[in-house]
Write a protein that holds these residues in place. Structure first.
Motif, PDB file in Angstrom:
ATOM      1  N   ALA A   9       0.827  -1.207   0.000  1.00 55.73           N
ATOM      2  CA  ALA A   9       0.000   0.000   0.000  1.00 55.73           C
ATOM      3  C   ALA A   9       0.861   1.256   0.000  1.00 55.73           C
ATOM      4  O   ALA A   9       2.042   1.219   0.347  1.00 55.73           O
ATOM      5  CB  ALA A   9      -0.923  -0.005   1.215  1.00 55.73           C
ATOM      6  N   GLU A  10       0.236   2.349  -0.406  1.00 55.46           N
ATOM      7  CA  GLU A  10       0.889   3.654  -0.364  1.00 55.46           C
ATOM      8  C   GLU A  10       0.094   4.568   0.559  1.00 55.46           C
ATOM      9  O   GLU A  10      -1.138   4.482   0.602  1.00 55.46           O
ATOM     10  CB  GLU A  10       0.956   4.262  -1.769  1.00 55.46           C
ATOM     11  N   PRO A  11       0.767   5.427   1.305  1.00 51.54           N
ATOM     12  CA  PRO A  11       0.044   6.332   2.208  1.00 51.54           C
ATOM     13  C   PRO A  11      -0.743   7.381   1.430  1.00 51.54           C
ATOM     14  O   PRO A  11      -0.352   7.787   0.333  1.00 51.54           O
ATOM     15  CB  PRO A  11       1.164   6.968   3.036  1.00 51.54           C
ATOM     16  N   LYS A  17     -13.883  13.084  -0.969  1.00 52.04           N
ATOM     17  CA  LYS A  17     -14.263  12.561  -2.283  1.00 52.04           C
ATOM     18  C   LYS A  17     -13.289  12.980  -3.377  1.00 52.04           C
ATOM     19  O   LYS A  17     -12.936  12.187  -4.250  1.00 52.04           O
ATOM     20  CB  LYS A  17     -15.673  13.027  -2.634  1.00 52.04           C
ATOM     21  N   GLY A  18     -12.853  14.247  -3.344  1.00 51.43           N
ATOM     22  CA  GLY A  18     -11.937  14.722  -4.378  1.00 51.43           C
ATOM     23  C   GLY A  18     -10.617  13.977  -4.348  1.00 51.43           C
ATOM     24  O   GLY A  18     -10.101  13.552  -5.390  1.00 51.43           O
ATOM     25  N   ALA A  19     -10.069  13.793  -3.155  1.00 46.77           N
ATOM     26  CA  ALA A  19      -8.803  13.077  -3.016  1.00 46.77           C
ATOM     27  C   ALA A  19      -8.958  11.614  -3.422  1.00 46.77           C
ATOM     28  O   ALA A  19      -8.061  11.032  -4.047  1.00 46.77           O
ATOM     29  CB  ALA A  19      -8.315  13.175  -1.573  1.00 46.77           C
ATOM     30  N   ALA A  20     -10.110  11.016  -3.087  1.00 46.42           N
ATOM     31  CA  ALA A  20     -10.352   9.613  -3.441  1.00 46.42           C
ATOM     32  C   ALA A  20     -10.446   9.443  -4.955  1.00 46.42           C
ATOM     33  O   ALA A  20      -9.911   8.481  -5.517  1.00 46.42           O
ATOM     34  CB  ALA A  20     -11.629   9.122  -2.775  1.00 46.42           C
ATOM     35  N   ARG A  21     -11.116  10.375  -5.633  1.00 48.22           N
ATOM     36  CA  ARG A  21     -11.217  10.302  -7.098  1.00 48.22           C
ATOM     37  C   ARG A  21      -9.841  10.413  -7.746  1.00 48.22           C
ATOM     38  O   ARG A  21      -9.543   9.728  -8.732  1.00 48.22           O
ATOM     39  CB  ARG A  21     -12.147  11.399  -7.616  1.00 48.22           C
ATOM     40  N   GLY A  27      -5.324   4.373 -10.902  1.00 43.47           N
ATOM     41  CA  GLY A  27      -5.450   2.913 -10.908  1.00 43.47           C
ATOM     42  C   GLY A  27      -5.321   2.297  -9.532  1.00 43.47           C
ATOM     43  O   GLY A  27      -4.978   1.113  -9.403  1.00 43.47           O
ATOM     44  N   ARG A  28      -5.622   3.089  -8.507  1.00 49.23           N
ATOM     45  CA  ARG A  28      -5.514   2.597  -7.145  1.00 49.23           C
ATOM     46  C   ARG A  28      -6.860   2.760  -6.423  1.00 49.23           C
ATOM     47  O   ARG A  28      -7.742   3.494  -6.881  1.00 49.23           O
ATOM     48  CB  ARG A  28      -4.407   3.331  -6.385  1.00 49.23           C
ATOM     49  N   VAL A  29      -7.002   2.042  -5.311  1.00 51.76           N
ATOM     50  CA  VAL A  29      -8.249   2.060  -4.548  1.00 51.76           C
ATOM     51  C   VAL A  29      -7.970   2.647  -3.162  1.00 51.76           C
ATOM     52  O   VAL A  29      -7.107   2.133  -2.437  1.00 51.76           O
ATOM     53  CB  VAL A  29      -8.832   0.639  -4.397  1.00 51.76           C
ATOM     54  N   PRO A  30      -8.667   3.712  -2.778  1.00 55.43           N
ATOM     55  CA  PRO A  30      -8.469   4.268  -1.434  1.00 55.43           C
ATOM     56  C   PRO A  30      -8.949   3.294  -0.365  1.00 55.43           C
ATOM     57  O   PRO A  30      -9.918   2.561  -0.558  1.00 55.43           O
ATOM     58  CB  PRO A  30      -9.320   5.540  -1.444  1.00 55.43           C
ATOM     59  N   SER A  37      -7.812   0.764  19.056  1.00 55.96           N
ATOM     60  CA  SER A  37      -7.637   1.993  19.849  1.00 55.96           C
ATOM     61  C   SER A  37      -6.487   2.865  19.340  1.00 55.96           C
ATOM     62  O   SER A  37      -5.798   3.530  20.122  1.00 55.96           O
ATOM     63  CB  SER A  37      -7.407   1.639  21.328  1.00 55.96           C
ATOM     64  N   LYS A  38      -6.285   2.854  18.016  1.00 55.07           N
ATOM     65  CA  LYS A  38      -5.233   3.675  17.416  1.00 55.07           C
ATOM     66  C   LYS A  38      -5.828   4.553  16.322  1.00 55.07           C
ATOM     67  O   LYS A  38      -6.932   4.309  15.846  1.00 55.07           O
ATOM     68  CB  LYS A  38      -4.126   2.780  16.845  1.00 55.07           C
ATOM     69  N   ASP A  39      -5.080   5.574  15.938  1.00 52.30           N
ATOM     70  CA  ASP A  39      -5.561   6.487  14.903  1.00 52.30           C
ATOM     71  C   ASP A  39      -5.697   5.759  13.566  1.00 52.30           C
ATOM     72  O   ASP A  39      -4.885   4.872  13.244  1.00 52.30           O
ATOM     73  CB  ASP A  39      -4.595   7.662  14.734  1.00 52.30           C
ATOM     74  N   PRO A  40      -6.708   6.119  12.768  1.00 55.95           N
ATOM     75  CA  PRO A  40      -6.850   5.502  11.444  1.00 55.95           C
ATOM     76  C   PRO A  40      -5.694   5.890  10.523  1.00 55.95           C
ATOM     77  O   PRO A  40      -5.106   6.967  10.661  1.00 55.95           O
ATOM     78  CB  PRO A  40      -8.183   6.051  10.936  1.00 55.95           C
ATOM     79  N   VAL A  41      -5.384   4.992   9.603  1.00 52.76           N
ATOM     80  CA  VAL A  41      -4.305   5.217   8.637  1.00 52.76           C
ATOM     81  C   VAL A  41      -4.909   5.203   7.237  1.00 52.76           C
ATOM     82  O   VAL A  41      -5.567   4.227   6.845  1.00 52.76           O
ATOM     83  CB  VAL A  41      -3.216   4.129   8.754  1.00 52.76           C
ATOM     84  N   LEU A  42      -4.703   6.273   6.482  1.00 49.30           N
ATOM     85  CA  LEU A  42      -5.220   6.372   5.118  1.00 49.30           C
ATOM     86  C   LEU A  42      -4.193   5.814   4.142  1.00 49.30           C
ATOM     87  O   LEU A  42      -3.028   6.230   4.147  1.00 49.30           O
ATOM     88  CB  LEU A  42      -5.529   7.827   4.766  1.00 49.30           C
ATOM     89  N   VAL A  43      -4.623   4.866   3.305  1.00 45.32           N
ATOM     90  CA  VAL A  43      -3.716   4.243   2.341  1.00 45.32           C
ATOM     91  C   VAL A  43      -4.447   4.045   1.014  1.00 45.32           C
ATOM     92  O   VAL A  43      -5.654   4.286   0.903  1.00 45.32           O
ATOM     93  CB  VAL A  43      -3.197   2.874   2.849  1.00 45.32           C
ATOM     94  N   SER A  44      -3.707   3.579   0.015  1.00 41.25           N
ATOM     95  CA  SER A  44      -4.310   3.177  -1.258  1.00 41.25           C
ATOM     96  C   SER A  44      -3.662   1.876  -1.710  1.00 41.25           C
ATOM     97  O   SER A  44      -2.491   1.616  -1.425  1.00 41.25           O
ATOM     98  CB  SER A  44      -4.129   4.261  -2.323  1.00 41.25           C
ATOM     99  N   LEU A  45      -4.455   1.050  -2.408  1.00 45.99           N
ATOM    100  CA  LEU A  45      -3.990  -0.255  -2.883  1.00 45.99           C
ATOM    101  C   LEU A  45      -4.065  -0.313  -4.401  1.00 45.99           C
ATOM    102  O   LEU A  45      -4.854   0.415  -5.028  1.00 45.99           O
ATOM    103  CB  LEU A  45      -4.862  -1.379  -2.313  1.00 45.99           C
TER     104      LEU A  45
END
Length: 223
Positions: A9-11, A17-21, A27-30, A37-45
């Motif tokens: 994955a990439e951070p 919505k704009g960033a996800a588009r 060619g990646r999926v957010p 009990s930890k902070d969420p981590v945003l990635v793409s696959l």
């Protein structure tokens, strides 16, 4: 225990919505990794890597190791959002888990030896009512499949939840419901034969009272 899946994955720096588009155009999926009990981590696959895995019936009961740089997150897929038109994955939720985390999962059922069963040899059909079983277990003890030996099943016999052997440490998500999982259904030809046999057996029994009626009437006339 089910085998794990690895994703590179990439951070992602931004949500929305704009960033996800913008991520999807590459060619990646957010995706998001949350829980424990930890902070969420945003990635793409990689969309291609994800598509190869998520279509499997076992995807939501399989541990996924999501590698982001030097960090590896042990997770369990919780949700895959699909495009309403193309059915292509557009977002994934991963639950961060540890060895002590207890999770609820649906595990596929497999009926081993069914081709040897007397019921199928007589022309019966295996009617599977439930293809998965909902379980509650530690994240590191999720079974890959649940197998039942169906080699002795005959026509009219059924498999219930209580017939499935669960591994140690694995429980049913909902207890006290011994519902039917599968049954061997009789072929139409066998049903017709059984119906004819029942009809033929009932005919003499029905004829006996009819034959007795004239004799009884004759006896009354003599009196």
């Amino acid at each position: 225990m089910a085998k794990s899946i690895s994703f590179e994955a990439e951070p992602r720096e931004r949500a929305g919505k704009g960033a996800a588009r913008a991520v999807r155009r590459l060619g990646r999926v957010p995706a998001v990794i949350y829980g424990d009990s930890k902070d969420p981590v945003l990635v793409s696959l990689s969309a291609r890597d994800l598509s190869r895995s998520y279509t499997s019936l076992k995807f939501f009961s399989t541990l996924c190791e999501v590698k982001v740089g030097k960090e590896t997150y042990r997770t369990l897929p919780r949700d895959v959002q699909l495009d309403p038109v193309t059915d292509i994955p557009v977002h994934v939720d991963f639950l961060r888990v540890s060895a002590k985390t207890k999770v609820s999962v649906s595990v596929p059922l497999v009926f081993a030896g069914i081709e040897k069963s007397p019921g199928l040899k007589r022309g019966g059909v295996l009617n599977v009512i439930t293809h998965t079983l909902d379980l509650r277990c530690p994240a590191d003890k999720i079974p890959e499949i649940l197998s039942f030996d169906a080699s002795n099943l005959d026509v009219g016999e059924s498999v219930h939840v209580s017939h499935i052997l669960l591994p140690e440490g694995v429980d049913l998500a909902v207890k006290g419901r011994d519902h039917t999982i599968a049954t061997i259904v009789a072929p139409s030809a066998l049903k017709s034969e059984e119906g004819s046999a029942a009809g033929n057996a009932a005919a003499p029994a029905a004829a006996a009272p009819a034959a007795a009626a004239p004799a009884a009437a004759a006896g009354e006339a003599k009196k």
